[in-house]
Design a protein around this motif. Structure first.
Motif: not given
Length: 820
Positions: A774-783
């Motif tokens: 899955v794509r996970l943009d940064t910053p990878a906040t809890p949201e």
């Protein structure tokens, strides 16, 4: 060799080793030269310097719109405010109005077009800081709004760039390439992997905000104390703003309370404003930015948009890569040309890309001009290829570590996409294999898979990622340094060099270099404040090159002094020159003591032997042909690897770092205690960039996260006790002729934190039984983690429905396997 899990107290043990264990300051742990002053509060920063009588306090009047034409600026109420002595605007600047460090585009004070919210419009001088700040709010202005662009992709599509687009293209056989030839090669690969990624910016959040104190002297002389990583540039810009020769301005920097790149260029405008007021009034002037003003006025780490396409063979080996990096440069060039270049240079991280096409776009947006930050674009450049490694692994049903190892630089695949041979590339495999074994990667992988299979909500993730980082300024002329060394008649030694101290321990290492070369204990050597009238025309303390450049310059001066003293001693004492050495504060001949260091210095002085010397160093073998996109921009590479484990609540997005094992290459360490501290700090700062430090602007271009209440830097609780274990790779000195075969350690450790982000993606992949990345943009906040988990569940639901319909596995997915 100790295992990684026994290294919790390494740093403490290193700090226990003192000068007693290292009488000549050689390659041993040595406490920071200002450590006691730091913790006792006696270290003096710009704001601690005593002010002369009549000194003025300054405040900046800032724009409250992000883009528009400044039609009128009424400062009458500001000038009439209590305590105000002087108010200056753009029309009062006696010399240059643009303080762009490399390219124009940074007005000291706006006279026409406002380009970002918080831009400086005027400066107020008053009898107190409170009076100056209150008066600055009284200005009245009228502005004609202009369109606001906050998305770098939109700016790129519109062709609104701060600098031209640059490309690097090369076929796997070393021949030059273009987009067409690389695209054609991409189509020949069995597997295709593509994706997009957004990486956010990062606020420097140095403890000491931007600050300067200007003291006017006789005639046109000006002494400025500046919290700057680049005193020579501050000197140049002040002189140009005041319209005086460079020699009329002296800039001094004793120490900074943090810099991280944020004080490489953006300290200069603050110093220029202070100097301008001092010149106008004839009184000392100090400007110290409050935290909120600092965050509005100054730029951040560049956010990037990444787009990538990879062609892969059946084994998971990359054959072709097309990568487009769009940097959000803010409103002006600042250092963005070089920063996006370095992102392009590091688009491979530690992997051979085969046929490669890398493009860097420098987009203009209406925010403060983004600037240098630890890693200087390198960390952003690495993210796309690390995302791709995870994606390839999921698409082929392999473990990400297997894919990463398969693509590491190796014999026959050891040339970058810009044509530089990767020296010491076998260290990449050495680092990963040692960390893989000592960190029990495969055992933990099996345990985590078993845990995740039984836990529907809480998931664990594991990742082992490498780092390859090039060391040198990519601008050739900056790879130089000078030093000045004095020996006094009591035998004490004073060293001044062109580097600046921002807490990283550079001065401590320079003391060790001088002590080692002169055969003295470290208490005999003192470093004085960096000053442009002692060592001129210096480069910034940046690009991880502080110890490399200034260490070699300091060594050069000390070697010249030592040779002069030994030549004198040979003649004075009628001894063979080749038998003489300086060790432990004594002059020896074949092991016998002839005289003490103090006696030798006194004798040399009496005989009119010079006891002062300058040193100089220029890094060899640095070149880059920008038009061809090929060359040798780095003197050498530093390597590292990190193994991280996380646990994630996939319903809330909350997560925790369970452990981080780090193995890092610093060659022959100059100071293990300081190097370990830099690795720890760099890793945690990188973790903040990738996980928690989120910058937010509203639609009007105003920065909303402008203080510690709204901007979350890592806290001590983000690294649980005993979870961060650091080890230095031993037995592999630098193959390049660096200072004592050491390697730079300032920036490379920050990128080790990519393993935290990769571990989060690994935990999310377990939702789909590791079949989908899955794509996970940064910053990878809890949201963002929570939303990514939701996307994974949707994918799994759709895939299950598809599997039921087709009663067969999709052709692009192979059965999952974990292979050690």
């Amino acid at each position: 060799m100790r295992t990684l899990h026994s290294l919790d107290s390494d740093h403490a043990h290193a700090l226990e080793r003192t000068a007693k264990d290292s009488p000549t300051g050689q390659r041993h742990a040595q406490k920071h030269e200002s450590a006691e002053r730091h913790v006792s509060g006696t270290a003096r920063y710009v704001d601690d310097l005593p002010l002369p009588k009549g000194a003025l306090h300054l405040a900046i009047g800032m724009s409250e719109v992000a883009h528009g034409t400044l039609d009128t600026l009424d400062l009458n109420a500001v000038r009439a405010a209590p305590g105000v002595v002087c108010v200056l605007s753009a029309t009062d600047i006696p010399g240059h109005q643009d303080v762009g460090p490399v390219f124009p585009g940074d007005p000291l004070l706006v006279s026409n077009v406002i380009s970002h919210y918080g831009q400086a419009l005027f400066v107020v001088a008053a009898d107190s800081e409170r009076a100056a700040r209150q008066a600055a709010r009284l200005a009245k202005m009228s502005v004609t709004p202009l369109p606001i662009t906050l998305d770098p992709r939109v700016a790129a599509q519109q062709g609104d760039l701060v600098r031209p687009t640059h490309t690097q293209a090369r076929l796997s056989n070393g021949r030059p390439a273009d987009l067409e030839s690389v695209t054609k090669a991409l189509g020949k690969s069995v597997w295709q992997v593509e994706g997009e990624l957004e990486s956010g910016g990062q606020e420097h959040f140095y403890l000491e905000s931007q600050a300067a104190l200007a003291l006017p002297g006789e005639d046109d002389e000006m002494l400025v104390h500046s919290s700057s990583q680049h005193p020579s540039e501050v000197q140049k810009l002040i002189a140009e703003v005041l319209g005086v020769p460079f020699h009329a301005v002296t800039v001094e920097t004793r120490r900074m309370g943090g810099g991280f790149g944020g004080k490489e260029t953006q300290a200069a405008p603050v110093a220029c404003l202070a100097a301008m007021i001092a010149r106008h009034t004839g009184r000392a002037a100090r400007l110290r930015l409050p935290r909120g003003d600092d965050m509005h006025l100054t730029g951040k780490r560049h956010p990037f948009h990444h787009r990538y396409q990879f062609g892969v063979d059946d084994s998971g080996r990359v054959e072709t890569a097309i990568i487009t990096l769009t940097g959000d440069c803010g409103h002006s060039p600042d250092l963005s040309d070089a920063i996006v270049d370095r992102a392009m240079f590091h688009a491979d991280n530690a992997y051979f890309l085969g046929n490669a096409y890398v493009r860097g776009i420098r987009a203009r947006t209406n925010v403060a001009s983004n600037t240098a930050f630890r890693g200087f674009g390198g960390p952003q450049g690495m993210l796309a290829v690390e995302a791709a490694m995870e994606n390839i692994a999921r698409q082929l049903g392999r473990d990400p570590l297997e894919i990463r190892k398969r693509n590491l630089y190796c014999e026959g695949r050891d040339t970058t996409h810009y044509g530089q041979h990767v020296n010491q590339h076998p260290l990449l495999a050495t680092l990963i294999e040692q960390l893989e074994e000592e960190g029990h990667y495969w055992q933990r992988r099996a345990e985590i898979r078993a845990f995740n299979a039984k836990s529907p909500v809480v998931k664990k993730g594991l990742a082992l990622t490498p780092v390859k980082f090039g060391i040198s300024f990519t601008a050739k002329h900056l790879n130089q340094a000078g030093a000045l060394v004095h020996i006094y008649t009591d035998g004490s030694v004073q060293v001044n060099h062109g580097g600046t101290e921002m807490g990283q321990g550079l001065h401590t290492k320079m003391i060790q270099v001088a002590a080692r070369e002169l055969g003295l204990s470290v208490d005999k050597v003192r470093i004085t404040a960096t000053r442009t009238d002692k060592v001129p025309n210096t480069s910034p303390t940046a690009a991880s090159s502080g110890a490399d450049l200034n260490g070699m310059a300091t060594r050069d001066a000390c070697l010249r002094l030592k040779a002069r003293l030994l030549d004198f001693a040979a003649e004075h004492l009628a001894q063979p020159r080749t038998s003489l050495t300086l060790e432990a504060g004594e002059l020896l001949s074949a092991g016998s003591v002839l005289m003490t260091w103090g006696e030798l210095v006194q004798a040399a002085y009496i005989e009119r032997i010079s006891l002062s010397e300058k040193g100089f160093y220029a890094t060899p073998d640095i070149h880059y042909d920008r038009e061809r996109g090929t060359g040798h921009p780095f003197y050498y590479y530093a390597f590292g690897a990190a193994l991280c484990e996380v646990v994630v609540d996939t319903l809330s997005g909350e997560y925790r770092l369970e452990g981080a094992d780090i193995l890092h290459d610093v060659g022959d360490s100059l100071n293990p205690a300081i190097d370990i501290g830099q690795i720890e700090g760099g890793f945690v700062q990188g973790m903040g960039w990738l996980t928690s430090e989120e910058l937010k602007w509203n639609e009007d271009g105003r920065l909303l996260t402008d203080g510690p209440a709204t901007y979350k830097i890592p806290a001590i609780s983000d690294v649980p006790a005993g979870a961060l274990r650091v080890q230095l790779l031993e037995g592999h000195p630098n193959s390049a002729a660096s200072i004592y075969r050491s390697k730079a350690v300032g920036e490379p450790p920050l990128m080790l934190a990519m393993s935290v982000w990769a571990a989060l993606r690994d935990a999310l992949a377990s939702i789909s039984d590791y079949r989908h990345a899955v794509r996970l943009d940064t910053p990878a906040t809890p949201e963002r983690v929570m939303l990514a988990a939701s996307v994974q569940r949707e994918w799994l639901s759709e895939q299950s429905l598809h599997d039921q319909t087709s009663q067969s596995q999709p052709p692009h997915v192979q059965p999952h396997q974990v292979t050690p």
